[in-house]
Design a protein around this motif. Structure first.
Motif, PDB file in Angstrom:
ATOM      1  N   ALA A 135      48.425  11.480  20.834  1.00  0.00           N
ATOM      2  CA  ALA A 135      48.789  11.954  22.402  1.00  0.00           C
ATOM      3  C   ALA A 135      48.568  11.151  22.954  1.00  0.00           C
ATOM      4  O   ALA A 135      49.712  10.980  24.173  1.00  0.00           O
ATOM      5  CB  ALA A 135      47.492  12.920  22.658  1.00  0.00           C
ATOM      6  N   THR A 136      47.986   9.796  22.634  1.00  0.00           N
ATOM      7  CA  THR A 136      48.646   8.735  23.346  1.00  0.00           C
ATOM      8  C   THR A 136      50.056   8.458  24.400  1.00  0.00           C
ATOM      9  O   THR A 136      50.118   7.768  24.922  1.00  0.00           O
ATOM     10  CB  THR A 136      46.879   7.600  23.954  1.00  0.00           C
ATOM     11  N   SER A 137      49.876   7.902  22.600  1.00  0.00           N
ATOM     12  CA  SER A 137      51.538   7.038  22.814  1.00  0.00           C
ATOM     13  C   SER A 137      53.006   8.343  23.235  1.00  0.00           C
ATOM     14  O   SER A 137      53.365   8.187  24.454  1.00  0.00           O
ATOM     15  CB  SER A 137      51.988   6.954  20.912  1.00  0.00           C
ATOM     16  N   LEU A 138      52.415   9.861  23.772  1.00  0.00           N
ATOM     17  CA  LEU A 138      53.553  10.265  23.971  1.00  0.00           C
ATOM     18  C   LEU A 138      52.539  10.862  25.388  1.00  0.00           C
ATOM     19  O   LEU A 138      54.011  11.070  26.281  1.00  0.00           O
ATOM     20  CB  LEU A 138      53.170  11.755  23.247  1.00  0.00           C
ATOM     21  N   ALA A 139      52.257  10.444  26.013  1.00  0.00           N
ATOM     22  CA  ALA A 139      51.876  10.281  27.336  1.00  0.00           C
ATOM     23  C   ALA A 139      52.385   9.001  28.248  1.00  0.00           C
ATOM     24  O   ALA A 139      52.907   9.007  28.845  1.00  0.00           O
ATOM     25  CB  ALA A 139      49.837   9.942  27.558  1.00  0.00           C
ATOM     26  N   VAL A 140      52.383   7.808  27.454  1.00  0.00           N
ATOM     27  CA  VAL A 140      53.125   6.452  27.248  1.00  0.00           C
ATOM     28  C   VAL A 140      54.282   7.101  27.997  1.00  0.00           C
ATOM     29  O   VAL A 140      55.137   5.843  28.443  1.00  0.00           O
ATOM     30  CB  VAL A 140      53.195   5.552  26.189  1.00  0.00           C
ATOM     31  N   ALA A 141      54.698   7.117  26.733  1.00  0.00           N
ATOM     32  CA  ALA A 141      56.107   7.879  26.401  1.00  0.00           C
ATOM     33  C   ALA A 141      56.604   8.756  27.439  1.00  0.00           C
ATOM     34  O   ALA A 141      58.120   8.300  28.570  1.00  0.00           O
ATOM     35  CB  ALA A 141      56.722   9.061  25.115  1.00  0.00           C
ATOM     36  N   GLU A 142      56.327   9.960  28.425  1.00  0.00           N
ATOM     37  CA  GLU A 142      56.292  10.954  29.768  1.00  0.00           C
ATOM     38  C   GLU A 142      56.113   9.945  30.507  1.00  0.00           C
ATOM     39  O   GLU A 142      56.570  10.025  31.758  1.00  0.00           O
ATOM     40  CB  GLU A 142      55.699  11.367  29.516  1.00  0.00           C
ATOM     41  N   LYS A 143      55.870   8.998  30.368  1.00  0.00           N
ATOM     42  CA  LYS A 143      55.389   8.253  32.183  1.00  0.00           C
ATOM     43  C   LYS A 143      55.299   6.844  31.968  1.00  0.00           C
ATOM     44  O   LYS A 143      54.264   5.967  31.257  1.00  0.00           O
ATOM     45  CB  LYS A 143      53.975   8.760  32.319  1.00  0.00           C
ATOM     46  N   PRO A 144      56.161   5.976  30.972  1.00  0.00           N
ATOM     47  CA  PRO A 144      56.042   4.454  30.960  1.00  0.00           C
ATOM     48  C   PRO A 144      55.692   3.665  32.349  1.00  0.00           C
ATOM     49  O   PRO A 144      56.117   4.136  33.690  1.00  0.00           O
ATOM     50  CB  PRO A 144      57.122   4.252  30.143  1.00  0.00           C
ATOM     51  N   GLY A 145      55.067   2.750  32.246  1.00  0.00           N
ATOM     52  CA  GLY A 145      54.876   1.825  32.744  1.00  0.00           C
ATOM     53  C   GLY A 145      53.576   2.517  34.397  1.00  0.00           C
ATOM     54  O   GLY A 145      53.281   1.330  34.418  1.00  0.00           O
ATOM     55  N   PHE A 146      52.647   3.816  34.451  1.00  0.00           N
ATOM     56  CA  PHE A 146      52.084   4.539  35.104  1.00  0.00           C
ATOM     57  C   PHE A 146      50.919   4.351  33.799  1.00  0.00           C
ATOM     58  O   PHE A 146      49.529   4.280  34.603  1.00  0.00           O
ATOM     59  CB  PHE A 146      52.312   5.534  35.891  1.00  0.00           C
ATOM     60  N   MET A 147      51.089   5.396  32.913  1.00  0.00           N
ATOM     61  CA  MET A 147      49.834   5.927  31.557  1.00  0.00           C
ATOM     62  C   MET A 147      48.325   5.409  31.369  1.00  0.00           C
ATOM     63  O   MET A 147      47.799   4.703  32.477  1.00  0.00           O
ATOM     64  CB  MET A 147      49.854   7.080  31.114  1.00  0.00           C
ATOM     65  N   TYR A 148      49.406   3.814  30.254  1.00  0.00           N
ATOM     66  CA  TYR A 148      48.456   3.043  30.069  1.00  0.00           C
ATOM     67  C   TYR A 148      49.020   2.438  29.672  1.00  0.00           C
ATOM     68  O   TYR A 148      50.140   2.053  29.220  1.00  0.00           O
ATOM     69  CB  TYR A 148      47.634   3.820  28.507  1.00  0.00           C
ATOM     70  N   ASN A 149      48.913   1.211  30.409  1.00  0.00           N
ATOM     71  CA  ASN A 149      49.230  -0.422  30.448  1.00  0.00           C
ATOM     72  C   ASN A 149      48.994  -0.932  30.721  1.00  0.00           C
ATOM     73  O   ASN A 149      47.493  -1.706  31.629  1.00  0.00           O
ATOM     74  CB  ASN A 149      50.407  -0.367  31.001  1.00  0.00           C
ATOM     75  N   PRO A 150      48.559  -2.532  29.685  1.00  0.00           N
ATOM     76  CA  PRO A 150      49.750  -2.235  28.081  1.00  0.00           C
ATOM     77  C   PRO A 150      48.621  -0.984  27.076  1.00  0.00           C
ATOM     78  O   PRO A 150      47.967  -1.031  27.556  1.00  0.00           O
ATOM     79  CB  PRO A 150      49.541  -3.739  27.498  1.00  0.00           C
TER      80      PRO A 150
END
Length: 459
Positions: A135-150
């Motif tokens: 779920a977390t990886s998909l969240a990053v994929a949908e919003k790269p650079g803004f959700m969880y970085n790094p």
């Protein structure tokens, strides 16, 4: 469209079911399954709707990425505008609030992405051990650079870290024009060493320029197996500079390792500190059910898939407890062995023979409690979930006590570990169960025979 009076006369479950059916029409099946399938409308009061979500990543992602669509779709159904609040079960039960706002900080050529197109979210098999990671990886994929970085993913070898990294990259490439680069830490080191090679003019300006363009003129950088940077001090310095450049420009950084950032003792403190700036997730070994699901998935489309008896699948799943790649290898080995034996039927005996050198230890040594639970559940026609549950009817309580007895006396597992594996039972409960079965066996020879039969199956 409903009238306002109809909304409040309808129960929340029915209303939310109608909403979910509508959402299915607006987003892909994978996104629906990840973000909406396990949600529940728990309160509808005046113009305020409260939705129960499974994890805090859902709360953050729905609020930041789907809130407008949710409000519009709900208004389309009800004819009324509602403000939405997303809560987790923990928040409801403990009356607390999880602050998701502070979790994380917000054209390369196609052949240079190094992505394997076979690794996607669609073919990543999900179970309790990796559900949060997916779920977390998909969240990053949908919003790269803004959700969880790094995003820092860690876990033992063979659990799916690399699959998730490629899945993120493939999703981003498919749904945007962002530039993605996946490399192993060895490749990063190799490229960095290449900088030092001087050209005919006696300088390395071209090499430095190529290196920086490759690793900084991108939107998403994924570094696999970061632990191998441990002995390369100069490379760590360059990665530190690359990290700062990308992070400062809101570019997504995704890192994997076989251990958590705090356990990477050979890496500089300033690097480990930066790895903790975003979100760190661990992937745990798959449970028995997930291992069985993976086997079924791997057999899909294979010529001999229908010839794989359940007991052979269970034997493989029971022995490969912590490495999905080894599980896949076991399937291939059994199929190959059956083919070499002139197309013999795949049986448990054949599988045991085919895998005798592949599995270093016996079922008892490798699988332990998992195998006992499967055998006891099968013998008493109940499920492993029943054994782990709090149900107290005799048809479940007695098999549970028998399973605990075998784990303690045959496997010699500790009382606390047995308690954990049986749904979080207290060690005193386990001790009581063991003693009760010991006493019952003295009085009931039939029970003793039943238990001995199960023990024989294990051995």
């Amino acid at each position: 469209m409903m009238k306002r009076g109809d909304i409040f006369s309808m129960d929340n479950k029915t209303l939310w079911k109608t909403f979910l059916e509508k959402m299915k029409e607006n987003i892909s099946p994978m996104l629906f399954e990840t973000w909406f399938m396990e949600t529940e409308l728990i309160e509808l009061k005046e113009n305020h709707a409260t939705v129960l979500v499974p994890m805090h990543v859902h709360k953050k992602h729905l609020k930041e990425n789907y809130n407008d669509l949710i409000q519009e779709t709900f208004a389309e159904i009800t004819g009324t505008n509602f403000q939405f609040e997303y809560v987790t079960k923990e928040e409801v039960e403990k009356n607390i609030e999880i602050d998701t706002d502070n979790v994380g900080v917000p054209a390369i050529n196609e052949y240079e992405t190094n992505l394997n197109p076979l690794y996607t979210f669609d073919n990543f098999i999900v179970g309790s051990s990796n559900k949060f990671a997916k779920a977390t990886s998909l969240a990053v994929a949908e919003k790269p650079g803004f959700m969880y970085n790094p995003l820092f993913i860690y876990g033992n070898s063979g659990l799916g870290k690399t699959h998730l990294m490629h899945a993120i990259g493939n999703y981003i490439i498919k749904n945007s024009k962002k530039r993605v680069l996946y490399v192993t830490s060895e490749k990063f080191v190799s490229d960095f060493i290449g900088i030092n090679k001087k050209n005919k003019e006696g300088n390395n300006f071209d090499s430095v320029d190529i290196f920086k363009r490759k690793y900084r003129d991108i939107d998403v950088l994924m570094i696999d197996d970061i632990q191998y940077l441990g002995n390369a001090n100069q490379t760590q310095q360059e990665f530190f500079n690359t990290f700062n450049d990308l992070y400062g420009n809101n570019k997504q950084i995704i890192i994997s390792s076989d251990r958590s950032p705090d356990d990477l003792k050979l890496l500089e403190d300033r690097l480990r500190t930066r790895f903790n700036w975003g979100l760190t997730i661990d992937i745990l070994p798959p449970d028995f059910k997930l291992r069985m699901d993976i086997i079924d998935k791997k057999l899909e489309g294979q010529v001999m898939s229908n010839a794989f008896p359940k007991e052979v699948k269970e034997y493989i799943a029971s022995n490969c407890t912590s490495d999905i790649r080894k599980l896949e290898g076991a399937i291939t080995r059994v199929v190959a062995y059956a083919t070499m034996m002139n197309g013999s039927d795949i049986t448990l005996d054949l599988a045991i023979e085919a895998l005798k050198d592949y599995f270093a230890k016996s079922v008892v040594a490798k699988n332990k409690i998992d195998q006992v639970q499967q055998l006891v559940a099968s013998n008493y026609n109940i499920t492993v979930e029943d054994l782990k549950s709090k149900k107290r009817m005799a048809s479940i309580a007695v098999p549970r006590q028998i399973a605990m007895y075998i784990c303690r006396t045959v496997l010699e597992e500790s009382l606390p570990k047995i308690g954990i594996e049986f749904g979080g039972k207290d060690h005193t409960t386990v001790m009581h169960s063991v003693e009760k079965i010991k006493n019952e066996m003295k009085k009931n020879p039939i029970l003793e025979m039943e238990i001995q039969k199960i023990i024989t199956q294990i051995k």
